[in-house]
Design a protein around this motif. Structure first.
Motif, mmCIF file in Angstrom:
data_model
loop_
_atom_site.group_PDB
_atom_site.id
_atom_site.type_symbol
_atom_site.label_atom_id
_atom_site.label_comp_id
_atom_site.label_asym_id
_atom_site.label_seq_id
_atom_site.Cartn_x
_atom_site.Cartn_y
_atom_site.Cartn_z
ATOM 1 N N ALA A 84 -26.776 -72.015 12.794
ATOM 2 C CA ALA A 84 -26.364 -70.619 11.822
ATOM 3 C C ALA A 84 -25.949 -71.384 10.447
ATOM 4 N N PHE A 85 -25.209 -72.381 10.316
ATOM 5 C CA PHE A 85 -24.777 -72.839 8.973
ATOM 6 C C PHE A 85 -25.977 -73.459 8.146
ATOM 7 N N HIS A 86 -26.751 -74.328 8.687
ATOM 8 C CA HIS A 86 -27.814 -74.890 8.148
ATOM 9 C C HIS A 86 -28.683 -73.637 7.692
ATOM 10 N N GLY A 87 -28.968 -72.541 8.557
ATOM 11 C CA GLY A 87 -29.987 -71.442 8.393
ATOM 12 C C GLY A 87 -29.014 -70.651 7.010
ATOM 13 N N GLN A 88 -27.943 -70.265 7.000
ATOM 14 C CA GLN A 88 -27.294 -69.557 5.962
ATOM 15 C C GLN A 88 -27.023 -70.233 4.837
ATOM 16 N N CYS A 89 -26.318 -71.373 4.867
ATOM 17 C CA CYS A 89 -26.067 -72.439 3.748
ATOM 18 C C CYS A 89 -27.229 -72.730 3.056
ATOM 19 N N LYS A 90 -28.182 -73.661 3.660
ATOM 20 C CA LYS A 90 -29.323 -74.241 3.122
ATOM 21 C C LYS A 90 -30.455 -73.252 2.590
ATOM 22 N N GLY A 91 -30.311 -71.960 3.508
ATOM 23 C CA GLY A 91 -31.436 -70.876 3.432
ATOM 24 C C GLY A 91 -31.135 -70.244 1.829
ATOM 25 N N CYS A 92 -30.009 -70.176 1.444
ATOM 26 C CA CYS A 92 -29.488 -69.628 0.171
ATOM 27 C C CYS A 92 -29.626 -70.795 -0.969
ATOM 28 N N HIS A 93 -29.215 -72.104 -0.538
ATOM 29 C CA HIS A 93 -29.247 -73.124 -1.556
ATOM 30 C C HIS A 93 -30.682 -73.277 -1.893
ATOM 31 N N LYS A 94 -31.616 -73.263 -0.958
ATOM 32 C CA LYS A 94 -32.995 -73.415 -1.209
ATOM 33 C C LYS A 94 -33.444 -72.378 -2.378
ATOM 34 N N ASN A 95 -32.974 -71.381 -2.454
ATOM 35 C CA ASN A 95 -33.594 -70.276 -3.562
ATOM 36 C C ASN A 95 -32.262 -70.358 -4.586
ATOM 37 N N SER A 96 -31.347 -71.090 -4.728
ATOM 38 C CA SER A 96 -30.701 -71.072 -5.891
ATOM 39 C C SER A 96 -30.131 -72.664 -6.275
ATOM 40 N N SER A 97 -29.169 -72.693 -6.836
ATOM 41 C CA SER A 97 -28.912 -74.249 -7.452
ATOM 42 C C SER A 97 -27.929 -74.947 -6.404
#
Ligand code: HEC
Ligand code: HEC
Ligand code: HEC
Ligand code: HEC
Length: 109
Positions: A84-97
């Protein structure tokens, strides 16, 4: 004397209101302890960048902590914390800074 009393009442009300607002907004920072280091999540900084709380709190902010549902070992019907955390945290970070490398989040003590 009357004025002093009034001032005290005003301060008391203001104090409990701001405590209420603080509780509603959640913590400034959350530390997640893991086997490979501690993650320091600056909640307040993320709130400042993401206006829609439910982008993260997908069940609503009244449902409590993510980790109340997403546990490390997992519960039937609920994705494990890591997923859940990797999905949400990294998911957004991949498309941001935001950070995506393991050691940028999991900081060894
Ligand atoms: C980037 C994702 C993200 C955003 C955006 C976000 N939060 Fe959070 N919030 C979290 C995480 C992660 C936690 C810690 C959950 C845990 O400890 O399991 C948390 C914790 C909280 C808590 C404490 C829950 C408890 O029971 O201890 C509250 C309250 C809260 N957030 C409110 C808000 C509000 C209000 C907003 C919008 C203004 C918001 N959050 C925006 C990710 C986010
Ligand atoms: C009340 C329980 C509950 C809370 C609180 C909760 N979740 Fe969930 N979450 C679920 C359930 C159940 C699912 C499975 C899909 C669904 O029912 O929405 C899920 C799915 C997810 C998914 C999709 C995972 C996948 O790969 O399918 C992510 C990502 C996620 N949650 C992250 C979070 C984060 C981060 C928080 C806190 C900010 C949070 N969740 C709070 C119960 C919860
Ligand atoms: C919807 C997008 C989004 C989500 C979800 C999100 N982040 Fe971020 N995060 C960002 C952005 C954008 C930055 C860069 C902020 C900057 O440097 O100005 C960032 C920065 C960070 C940083 C670098 C230090 C800091 O706080 O500025 C850490 C650590 C971090 N995020 C952890 C997390 C964790 C852990 C989660 C999941 C609980 C998470 N983030 C969820 C967008 C997001
Ligand atoms: C954006 C931040 C972030 C990045 C990048 C990240 N993680 Fe995580 N990781 C987390 C969070 C948040 C948790 C959930 C911690 C919890 O539930 O207490 C977690 C959980 C874990 C867990 C389970 C924790 C335990 O004690 O069993 C492992 C293992 C893990 N991550 C490994 C990795 C590895 C390997 C990488 C790189 C490939 C990585 N992580 C990258 C934030 C991150």
């Amino acid at each position: 004397m009357k004025r002093l009393l009034l001032l005290m009442v005003v301060l008391l009300v203001a104090g409990s209101l701001s405590a209420l607002a603080e509780h509603h907004q959640g913590p400034e920072e959350v530390a997640f302890e893991t086997t490979i280091g501690t993650i320091s999540f600056l909640h307040i900084k993320h709130q400042g960048k993401i206006s829609d709380c439910t982008e993260c709190h997908h069940k609503g902010i009244d449902e409590g902590k993510c980790t109340g549902c997403h546990t490390l070992d997992g519960v039937e019907g609920v994705p494990k914390a890591k997923r859940a955390f990797h999905g949400q945290c990294k998911g957004c970070h991949k498309n941001s800074s935001g950070p995506t490398r393991c050691k940028d989040c999991h900081i060894k003590d």
